[in-house]
Design a protein around this motif. Structure first.
Motif, short mmCIF file in Angstrom:
data_model
loop_
_atom_site.label_atom_id
_atom_site.label_comp_id
_atom_site.label_asym_id
_atom_site.label_seq_id
_atom_site.Cartn_x
_atom_site.Cartn_y
_atom_site.Cartn_z
N UNK A 194 -15.12 4.65 23.20
CA UNK A 194 -14.92 5.01 24.60
C UNK A 194 -16.25 5.42 25.23
N UNK A 195 -17.07 6.15 24.46
CA UNK A 195 -18.38 6.52 24.96
C UNK A 195 -19.23 5.30 25.30
N UNK A 196 -19.17 4.28 24.46
CA UNK A 196 -19.92 3.05 24.74
C UNK A 196 -19.41 2.38 26.01
N UNK A 197 -18.11 2.38 26.19
CA UNK A 197 -17.53 1.78 27.39
C UNK A 197 -17.99 2.54 28.64
N UNK A 198 -17.96 3.87 28.57
CA UNK A 198 -18.35 4.67 29.73
C UNK A 198 -19.82 4.42 30.09
N UNK A 199 -20.70 4.47 29.09
CA UNK A 199 -22.12 4.28 29.37
C UNK A 199 -22.40 2.88 29.91
N UNK A 200 -21.71 1.90 29.36
CA UNK A 200 -21.90 0.52 29.83
C UNK A 200 -21.48 0.38 31.28
N UNK A 201 -20.33 0.94 31.63
CA UNK A 201 -19.84 0.80 33.00
C UNK A 201 -20.70 1.57 33.99
N UNK A 203 -23.97 1.80 33.64
CA UNK A 203 -25.32 1.27 33.57
C UNK A 203 -26.28 2.19 32.85
N UNK A 204 -25.76 3.00 31.94
CA UNK A 204 -26.57 3.97 31.19
C UNK A 204 -27.03 3.29 29.90
N UNK A 205 -28.31 3.25 29.66
CA UNK A 205 -28.87 2.50 28.53
C UNK A 205 -28.89 3.29 27.22
N UNK A 206 -28.43 4.52 27.23
CA UNK A 206 -28.44 5.29 25.99
C UNK A 206 -27.50 4.67 24.96
N UNK A 207 -27.79 4.95 23.71
CA UNK A 207 -27.01 4.42 22.59
C UNK A 207 -26.01 5.47 22.12
N UNK A 208 -24.80 5.02 21.80
CA UNK A 208 -23.82 5.91 21.18
C UNK A 208 -23.94 5.80 19.67
N UNK A 209 -24.19 6.92 19.03
CA UNK A 209 -24.31 6.98 17.57
C UNK A 209 -23.02 7.60 17.02
N UNK A 210 -22.36 6.90 16.13
CA UNK A 210 -21.15 7.44 15.53
C UNK A 210 -21.53 8.53 14.54
N UNK A 211 -21.05 9.74 14.81
CA UNK A 211 -21.41 10.91 14.01
C UNK A 211 -20.15 11.77 13.82
N UNK A 238 -10.10 1.75 32.25
CA UNK A 238 -11.03 0.89 33.00
C UNK A 238 -10.67 0.86 34.48
N UNK A 239 -9.38 0.91 34.79
CA UNK A 239 -8.97 0.96 36.19
C UNK A 239 -9.38 2.28 36.82
N UNK A 240 -9.25 3.35 36.07
CA UNK A 240 -9.65 4.67 36.57
C UNK A 240 -11.16 4.70 36.82
N UNK A 241 -11.95 4.12 35.92
CA UNK A 241 -13.39 4.07 36.12
C UNK A 241 -13.76 3.30 37.38
N UNK A 242 -12.97 2.28 37.66
CA UNK A 242 -13.28 1.46 38.85
C UNK A 242 -12.92 2.17 40.14
#
Length: 242
Positions: A194-201, A203-211, A238-242
């Motif tokens: 979910x973190x990867x989805x949020x950053x992608x939507x 436009x955040x280029x940071x990487x999500x590291x599974x920890x 995804x609809x909420x993000x939009x």
């Protein structure tokens, strides 16, 4: 029906008040800003006077062990006032799986809140919700730096605040459950995904590291924060993000 909404100016409370009033009820918001201090008890009797239902959405200002004292004091004051005032239904909002995460102080405090309600004399309903969509951005900030965000793969089932508010309002005007109703979002995600989805939507280029040790949700074991048998809301993330 007259309904006292404690914490009625917050994210969920303000929408509960709006929904109830739109349905023809008399929902009155109460908070510190209106002179109601649930910890000291100041203004509590006045807030519940004449109410058919009390909806308590006032949250602890901290997530640490101080939240235990907050819920003990606030529920004690509210339940005493509700009992003295002849309130017929007392509703609280809690968390799906809250009793299965003893390693989190805040979750233990919410369990205490539920226990105090069940042990009181007023008929009650507990609405347990999965994690709010509006809360996810905050979760990412807990373990973020300029290059990455560390997140465990904890399964979560995000639900929109508007859907939580609608469910709370529905329960408030119904007969007391004297039990629990679980509500949740329509989809389950691993938190890191979910973190990867949020950053992608965003436009955040940071990487999500599974920890598995990162952040508050590292204390959660398995899928206890999800419930696919709950009453499912319609809003997808995804609809909420939009």
């Amino acid at each position: 029906m007259k309904i006292a909404v404690i914490g009625g100016t917050g994210l969920i409370g303000s929408q509960v008040v709006e929904n109830l009033n739109a349905a023809g009820h008399e929902a009155v918001p109460h908070s510190l800003s209106t002179g109601v201090d649930v910890v000291s008890g100041q203004g509590v009797d006045r807030a519940v006077e004449g109410a058919d239902v009390v909806v308590n959405l006032r949250n602890s200002p901290t997530f640490d062990d101080a939240s235990l004292a907050f819920f003990e004091a606030s529920m004690g004051n509210l339940l005493a006032a509700a009992g003295d005032g002849g309130v017929g239904h007392f509703v609280i909002l809690s968390i799906v799986g809250v009793d299965k995460v003893p390693g989190l102080d805040y979750y233990r405090a919410k369990v205490l809140q539920e226990e105090l309600l069940r042990g009181g004399a007023v008929p009650y309903s507990i609405v347990r919700a999965t994690q709010f969509m509006e809360f996810m951005d905050v979760v990412l900030t807990w373990t973020a730096d300029k290059d990455s965000v560390r997140l465990p793969a904890t399964p979560i089932q995000p639900i929109a605040a508007k859907d939580v508010a609608a469910a709370v309002a529905e329960v408030a005007v119904g007969a007391p459950l004297n039990g629990i109703r679980n509500i949740g979002g329509p989809e389950v995600f691993a938190l890191d995904d979910l973190g990867r989805l949020i950053l992608s939507r965003k436009g955040d280029s940071r990487t999500v590291v599974t920890d598995p040790t990162a952040g508050m949700f590292a204390a959660v074991k398995g899928d206890v924060l999800t419930d696919t048998d709950a009453r499912l809301a319609q809003t997808r993330y995804t609809d909420w993000l939009s």
